[in-house]
Design a protein around this motif. Structure first.
Motif, PDB file in Angstrom:
ATOM      1  N   ASP A 165       1.025  -1.515  -0.056  1.00 33.23           N
ATOM      2  CA  ASP A 165      -0.010  -0.024   0.354  1.00 33.23           C
ATOM      3  C   ASP A 165       0.560   1.032  -0.117  1.00 33.23           C
ATOM      4  O   ASP A 165       0.053   2.856   0.056  1.00 33.23           O
ATOM      5  CB  ASP A 165      -1.074   0.173   0.809  1.00 33.23           C
TER       6      ASP A 165
ATOM      7  N   ASN B  33      -0.134   3.963  -4.827  1.00 35.01           N
ATOM      8  CA  ASN B  33      -0.333   2.532  -3.765  1.00 35.01           C
ATOM      9  C   ASN B  33       0.228   1.322  -4.909  1.00 35.01           C
ATOM     10  O   ASN B  33      -0.123   0.874  -6.127  1.00 35.01           O
ATOM     11  CB  ASN B  33      -1.695   1.808  -3.798  1.00 35.01           C
TER      12      ASN B  33
ATOM     13  N   LYS C 280      -1.861  -2.007  -5.755  1.00 31.56           N
ATOM     14  CA  LYS C 280      -2.813  -1.526  -7.477  1.00 31.56           C
ATOM     15  C   LYS C 280      -2.973  -1.918  -8.428  1.00 31.56           C
ATOM     16  O   LYS C 280      -3.194  -1.583  -9.597  1.00 31.56           O
ATOM     17  CB  LYS C 280      -4.037  -0.566  -6.485  1.00 31.56           C
ATOM     18  N   GLU C 281      -1.691  -0.075  -8.644  1.00 33.18           N
ATOM     19  CA  GLU C 281      -0.693   0.538  -9.719  1.00 33.18           C
ATOM     20  C   GLU C 281      -0.245  -0.549 -10.621  1.00 33.18           C
ATOM     21  O   GLU C 281      -0.036  -0.487 -11.295  1.00 33.18           O
ATOM     22  CB  GLU C 281      -0.759   1.591  -9.542  1.00 33.18           C
TER      23      GLU C 281
ATOM     24  N   TYR D 234      -0.602  -4.085 -10.446  1.00 34.04           N
ATOM     25  CA  TYR D 234      -1.067  -4.503 -11.438  1.00 34.04           C
ATOM     26  C   TYR D 234      -1.996  -3.746 -12.845  1.00 34.04           C
ATOM     27  O   TYR D 234      -2.050  -4.646 -13.357  1.00 34.04           O
ATOM     28  CB  TYR D 234      -2.594  -4.984 -10.322  1.00 34.04           C
ATOM     29  N   SER D 235      -2.472  -3.045 -12.587  1.00 39.72           N
ATOM     30  CA  SER D 235      -3.336  -2.462 -13.380  1.00 39.72           C
ATOM     31  C   SER D 235      -2.528  -2.138 -14.836  1.00 39.72           C
ATOM     32  O   SER D 235      -2.873  -2.257 -16.061  1.00 39.72           O
ATOM     33  CB  SER D 235      -3.610  -0.839 -13.049  1.00 39.72           C
TER      34      SER D 235
END
Length: 192
Positions: free
Chosen positions: A89, A111, A114-115, A117-118
């Motif tokens: 995070d 993060n 999350k980013e 992964y995107s």
């Protein structure tokens, strides 16, 4: 108490929560030295106060993982969580490399998991030579190694953005569309 002692006391209170042991760990000065300066028993040097300010406001970069192997045939999120463990995070910079360890993409994140992964699930939008029949469609198909760095945080500056911009300007990875923006250094009038 002298002015520098007061400034140092304020920094310790505001940015180290008054915890002298934390200040000791971050700065390398002993608790006794810090106590003497803050109490006014000893006068801290100007450069010492500036160092405390610098350490309070400038995050320390940490390597989370470097050139970790990525397996495109395994679940992406599970791999990223394992690679970024303890920093999932956090704000940071992540980099994707191809099978020859060439940097192909760099991104900044507030993060990391999350980013990243995107970004790794996005389309590959570059032109391949006409003779290539099975062109990769998603980035995770060509990524073989991942690096990530925790760049800390600051209430005033976006360190991940500045680090990303610098790296983009220098390396120009093939999957990045933006090459970063770095402001020109200020030149005082008449300094030409």
């Amino acid at each position: 108490m002298t002015d520098r002692s007061g400034v140092l006391s304020y920094i310790i209170e505001q940015y180290y929560s008054g915890d002298l042991e934390t200040a000791e760990a971050v700065t390398g000065y002993s608790v006794k030295q810090i106590e003497d300066w803050c109490s006014g028993q000893r006068q801290p040097q100007h450069i010492t106060v500036e160092y405390f300010i610098h350490r309070a406001f400038t995050p320390e970069f940490q390597s989370v993982v470097e050139f970790a192997e990525f397996k495109p045939d395994q679940p992406v999120m599970a791999q990223l969580k394992t690679l970024f463990k303890g920093h999932e995070d956090r704000a940071g910079i992540y980099a994707f490399y191809d099978s020859m360890a060439n940097l192909i993409y760099i991104g900044k994140a507030t993060n990391l998991v999350k980013e990243a992964y995107s970004a790794i699930r996005r389309d590959v939008d570059i032109q391949f030579p006409a003779g290539i029949r099975k062109k990769p469609e998603k980035r995770y198909e060509i990524v073989r190694y991942i690096s990530a760095y925790d760049v800390g945080s600051s209430d005033w500056l976006d360190y991940p953005k500045h680090v990303e911009s610098l790296i983009l300007r220098i390396s120009k990875p093939v999957l990045n569309k933006n090459i970063g923006h770095i402001e020109q250094a200020f030149v005082p009038p008449g300094a030409d």
